[in-house]
Design an enzyme around this catalytic site. Structure first.
Site, PDB file in Angstrom:
ATOM      1  N   SER A  72       2.716   4.186   0.862  1.00  0.00           N
ATOM      2  CA  SER A  72       3.345   3.618   2.050  1.00  0.00           C
ATOM      3  C   SER A  72       3.066   4.407   3.325  1.00  0.00           C
ATOM      4  O   SER A  72       3.628   4.088   4.376  1.00  0.00           O
ATOM      5  CB  SER A  72       4.863   3.557   1.849  1.00  0.00           C
ATOM      6  OG  SER A  72       5.158   2.740   0.756  1.00  0.00           O
ATOM      7  N   THR A  74       2.710   8.145   3.078  1.00  0.00           N
ATOM      8  CA  THR A  74       3.182   9.516   2.826  1.00  0.00           C
ATOM      9  C   THR A  74       2.216  10.559   3.399  1.00  0.00           C
ATOM     10  O   THR A  74       2.631  11.491   4.097  1.00  0.00           O
ATOM     11  CB  THR A  74       3.267   9.758   1.293  1.00  0.00           C
ATOM     12  OG1 THR A  74       3.707   8.574   0.661  1.00  0.00           O
ATOM     13  CG2 THR A  74       4.120  10.932   0.957  1.00  0.00           C
ATOM     14  N   THR A  75       0.939  10.396   3.080  1.00  0.00           N
ATOM     15  CA  THR A  75      -0.080  11.369   3.470  1.00  0.00           C
ATOM     16  C   THR A  75      -0.131  11.487   4.993  1.00  0.00           C
ATOM     17  O   THR A  75      -0.211  12.592   5.556  1.00  0.00           O
ATOM     18  CB  THR A  75      -1.450  10.901   2.922  1.00  0.00           C
ATOM     19  OG1 THR A  75      -1.303  10.622   1.531  1.00  0.00           O
ATOM     20  CG2 THR A  75      -2.536  11.929   3.120  1.00  0.00           C
ATOM     21  N   HIS A 134       9.189  11.249  -3.505  1.00  0.00           N
ATOM     22  CA  HIS A 134       9.248   9.801  -3.721  1.00  0.00           C
ATOM     23  C   HIS A 134      10.606   9.417  -4.312  1.00  0.00           C
ATOM     24  O   HIS A 134      10.831   8.258  -4.673  1.00  0.00           O
ATOM     25  CB  HIS A 134       8.147   9.350  -4.684  1.00  0.00           C
ATOM     26  CG  HIS A 134       6.761   9.414  -4.114  1.00  0.00           C
ATOM     27  ND1 HIS A 134       6.456   9.006  -2.835  1.00  0.00           N
ATOM     28  CD2 HIS A 134       5.568   9.804  -4.668  1.00  0.00           C
ATOM     29  CE1 HIS A 134       5.153   9.155  -2.618  1.00  0.00           C
ATOM     30  NE2 HIS A 134       4.595   9.639  -3.709  1.00  0.00           N
ATOM     31  N   ARG A 156       6.204   0.508   4.002  1.00  0.00           N
ATOM     32  CA  ARG A 156       5.041  -0.304   4.377  1.00  0.00           C
ATOM     33  C   ARG A 156       5.275  -1.717   3.860  1.00  0.00           C
ATOM     34  O   ARG A 156       6.019  -1.898   2.882  1.00  0.00           O
ATOM     35  CB  ARG A 156       3.820   0.310   3.691  1.00  0.00           C
ATOM     36  CG  ARG A 156       2.497  -0.247   4.102  1.00  0.00           C
ATOM     37  CD  ARG A 156       1.394   0.490   3.378  1.00  0.00           C
ATOM     38  NE  ARG A 156       0.106   0.161   3.941  1.00  0.00           N
ATOM     39  CZ  ARG A 156      -1.046   0.588   3.469  1.00  0.00           C
ATOM     40  NH1 ARG A 156      -1.072   1.381   2.404  1.00  0.00           N
ATOM     41  NH2 ARG A 156      -2.183   0.247   4.026  1.00  0.00           N
ATOM     42  N   TYR A 222       5.053   1.832   8.431  1.00  0.00           N
ATOM     43  CA  TYR A 222       3.626   2.145   8.576  1.00  0.00           C
ATOM     44  C   TYR A 222       3.009   1.302   9.694  1.00  0.00           C
ATOM     45  O   TYR A 222       2.264   1.809  10.540  1.00  0.00           O
ATOM     46  CB  TYR A 222       2.954   1.847   7.228  1.00  0.00           C
ATOM     47  CG  TYR A 222       1.466   2.081   7.128  1.00  0.00           C
ATOM     48  CD1 TYR A 222       0.971   3.241   6.544  1.00  0.00           C
ATOM     49  CD2 TYR A 222       0.545   1.126   7.572  1.00  0.00           C
ATOM     50  CE1 TYR A 222      -0.401   3.442   6.411  1.00  0.00           C
ATOM     51  CE2 TYR A 222      -0.815   1.326   7.449  1.00  0.00           C
ATOM     52  CZ  TYR A 222      -1.287   2.484   6.869  1.00  0.00           C
ATOM     53  OH  TYR A 222      -2.643   2.679   6.739  1.00  0.00           O
ATOM     54  N   ARG A 288      -8.022   5.549   1.670  1.00  0.00           N
ATOM     55  CA  ARG A 288      -8.923   4.499   1.186  1.00  0.00           C
ATOM     56  C   ARG A 288      -9.439   3.687   2.376  1.00  0.00           C
ATOM     57  O   ARG A 288     -10.559   3.853   2.818  1.00  0.00           O
ATOM     58  CB  ARG A 288      -8.171   3.627   0.164  1.00  0.00           C
ATOM     59  CG  ARG A 288      -9.031   2.627  -0.587  1.00  0.00           C
ATOM     60  CD  ARG A 288      -8.174   1.768  -1.501  1.00  0.00           C
ATOM     61  NE  ARG A 288      -7.203   0.980  -0.764  1.00  0.00           N
ATOM     62  CZ  ARG A 288      -7.385  -0.287  -0.381  1.00  0.00           C
ATOM     63  NH1 ARG A 288      -8.488  -0.908  -0.718  1.00  0.00           N
ATOM     64  NH2 ARG A 288      -6.459  -0.932   0.310  1.00  0.00           N
TER      65      ARG A 288
HETATM   66  N1  LIG Z   1      -3.961   8.980   8.592  1.00  0.00           N
HETATM   67  C1  LIG Z   1      -3.759   7.789   8.037  1.00  0.00           C
HETATM   68  N2  LIG Z   1      -3.688   6.688   8.797  1.00  0.00           N
HETATM   69  C2  LIG Z   1      -3.497   5.469   8.249  1.00  0.00           C
HETATM   70  N3  LIG Z   1      -3.380   5.252   6.919  1.00  0.00           N
HETATM   71  C3  LIG Z   1      -3.453   6.336   6.114  1.00  0.00           C
HETATM   72  C4  LIG Z   1      -3.627   7.645   6.629  1.00  0.00           C
HETATM   73  N4  LIG Z   1      -3.650   8.507   5.586  1.00  0.00           N
HETATM   74  C5  LIG Z   1      -3.507   7.776   4.465  1.00  0.00           C
HETATM   75  N5  LIG Z   1      -3.395   6.465   4.788  1.00  0.00           N
HETATM   76  C6  LIG Z   1      -3.267   5.327   3.865  1.00  0.00           C
HETATM   77  O1  LIG Z   1      -2.027   5.372   3.182  1.00  0.00           O
HETATM   78  C7  LIG Z   1      -2.197   4.872   1.854  1.00  0.00           C
HETATM   79  C8  LIG Z   1      -1.844   5.948   0.860  1.00  0.00           C
HETATM   80  O2  LIG Z   1      -0.447   6.010   0.845  1.00  0.00           O
HETATM   81  P1  LIG Z   1       0.339   7.354   0.578  1.00  0.00           P
HETATM   82  O3  LIG Z   1      -0.187   8.423   1.420  1.00  0.00           O
HETATM   83  O4  LIG Z   1       1.784   7.011   0.689  1.00  0.00           O
HETATM   84  O5  LIG Z   1      -0.025   7.649  -0.940  1.00  0.00           O
HETATM   85  S1  LIG Z   1       0.737   8.675  -1.889  1.00  0.00           S
HETATM   86  O6  LIG Z   1       2.071   8.115  -2.128  1.00  0.00           O
HETATM   87  O7  LIG Z   1       0.778   9.969  -1.257  1.00  0.00           O
HETATM   88  O8  LIG Z   1      -0.062   8.668  -3.135  1.00  0.00           O
HETATM   89  C9  LIG Z   1      -3.652   4.450   1.736  1.00  0.00           C
HETATM   90  O9  LIG Z   1      -3.681   3.094   2.140  1.00  0.00           O
HETATM   91  P2  LIG Z   1      -4.864   2.094   1.712  1.00  0.00           P
HETATM   92  O10 LIG Z   1      -6.071   2.533   2.468  1.00  0.00           O
HETATM   93  O11 LIG Z   1      -4.412   0.730   2.146  1.00  0.00           O
HETATM   94  O12 LIG Z   1      -5.015   2.179   0.238  1.00  0.00           O
HETATM   95  C10 LIG Z   1      -4.296   5.377   2.760  1.00  0.00           C
HETATM   96  O13 LIG Z   1      -5.563   4.962   3.191  1.00  0.00           O
END
Ligand SMILES: Nc1ncnc2c1ncn2[C@@H]1O[C@H](COP(=O)(O)OS(=O)(=O)O)[C@@H](OP(=O)(O)O)[C@H]1O
Length: 332
Positions: A72, A74-75, A134, A156, A222, A288
């Site tokens: 959602s 997190t990163t 989480h 998200r 998000y 991703r």
């Molecule tokens: N900087 C930044 N900006 C925009 N989006 C980002 C960013 N960093 C991580 N992501 C996207 O967040 C999705 C991963 O979710 P999480 O970080 O919550 O994953 S986890 O719970 O830590 O495993 C994953 O989404 P999807 O690309 O749709 O799969 C990541 O690409």
């Protein structure tokens, strides 16, 4: 606030094994084993860590807890918060975020902790300490819920979260886990059978807490952060009690923070290219596509409308909503 009674006393011993044996289990949408613990489906890989966190973590008033259901944002939230909090300690060009990655600078409480002693070691760390989790709101330790510790939650829209989760589980093969087809995984998702699901209950726990104590719990989406990054970086900094000064704004520090933590930039950080994230998974797997509306490339109209109905049913009267069509039109 009343806290749940803790049942498990020993973190790694037989008692917890025995305790787990009595919990209902199911295979989740990622093909992994889930335990039903306090109303939520917790992955086998983190359930003990989650119980340890709930039982032994002693929050400090200056702690910052970043919470989310997986996939959602997190990163991203970790990167933004770490950068805001540490902006006076080092220049952005020399940020440890570049080399250690968001999951390296902000550990997960339930994945990265395997014994209660680790919490005691963390007690000595200088504040503000930042942790990710989480865990559902109801499963947070009393010391987090009952103190001034601030909690930031990111959610998200369920369609993109589902596809991000499914793609992640398909791309990261693990031992003893089967890959479910998109259709089967989707059915499981709709039944709440995914890590820390049901999705709706997870969101609503933090949503209600944010309404009751807006000074303590900040609830973010998000899609909003994506659409108006600078505004939300400011909101986040204000909530954390670390507002950007006029001089910092004039120097363009908010825009620099936004750039450093953007998807495109983070994809190229050394930590992402060469490092590993939680559970030894390649750090690149946590970035991703980073788009709003990517799920429409995979889901049929009937799947979308099933989730739209669920949104209506599960979130009705809560004040929380997701307008999928407008979110997908206005963002990319
Ligand atoms: N900087 C930044 N900006 C925009 N989006 C980002 C960013 N960093 C991580 N992501 C996207 O967040 C999705 C991963 O979710 P999480 O970080 O919550 O994953 S986890 O719970 O830590 O495993 C994953 O989404 P999807 O690309 O749709 O799969 C990541 O690409």
């Amino acid at each position: 606030m009343e806290c749940v009674e803790i049942i498990v006393e020993e973190e790694q011993g037989d008692e917890s094994q025995e305790f787990l044996q009595h919990l209902p289990t199911e295979i989740g949408m990622g093909g992994n084993l889930l335990y039903l613990y306090q109303g939520f489906w917790c992955p086998q890989v983190s359930i003990k860590g989650m119980m340890l966190f709930q039982q032994h973590f002693k929050a400090q008033e200056t702690d910052l807890i970043l919470a989310s259901i997986p996939k959602s944002g997190t990163t991203w939230l970790k990167a933004l918060t770490y950068t805001i909090v540490n902006r006076s300690r080092h220049s952005l060009e020399k940020s440890p975020l570049l080399t250690n990655g968001p999951h390296g600078v902000v550990p997960f409480l339930e994945f990265d902790v395997s014994s209660r002693n680790q919490f005691q070691e963390q007690d000595k760390l200088p504040g503000p300490r930042i942790f990710g989790t989480h865990s559902p709101y109801t499963a947070l330790p009393c010391s987090v819920k009952d103190s001034a510790t601030k909690v930031v939650y990111v959610c998200r829209n369920p369609l993109d979260m589902f596809i991000s989760y499914w793609k992640f589980s398909v791309n990261i093969p693990k031992e003893n886990e089967e890959h479910l087809s998109l259709g089967d995984a989707f059915d499981k998702f709709c039944q709440g059978l995914h890590g820390y699901g049901p999705f709706w209950d997870h969101l609503l726990g933090y949503w209600k807490a944010s309404l009751e104590r807006p000074d303590k719990v900040l609830f973010l989406k998000y899609e909003d952060i994506k659409k108006n990054n600078v505004l939300y970086i400011k909101k986040l900094a204000n909530f954390l009690g670390l507002p950007f000064s006029v001089e910092e704004e004039e120097q363009g520090l908010i825009e620099e923070t936004s750039r450093l933590c953007s998807f495109e930039s983070m994809k190229n950080h050394e930590a992402t290219r060469t490092g590993t994230g939680p559970l030894g998974i390649p750090a690149s797997a946590f970035l991703r596509k980073g788009k709003v509306g990517d799920s429409l490339n995979y889901l049929t109209p009937s799947m979308v409308s099933r989730v739209e109905n669920l949104i209506q049913e599960k979130l009705q009267d809560s004040g929380l909503s997701f307008c999928l069509s407008s979110a997908f039109q206005n963002n990319s």
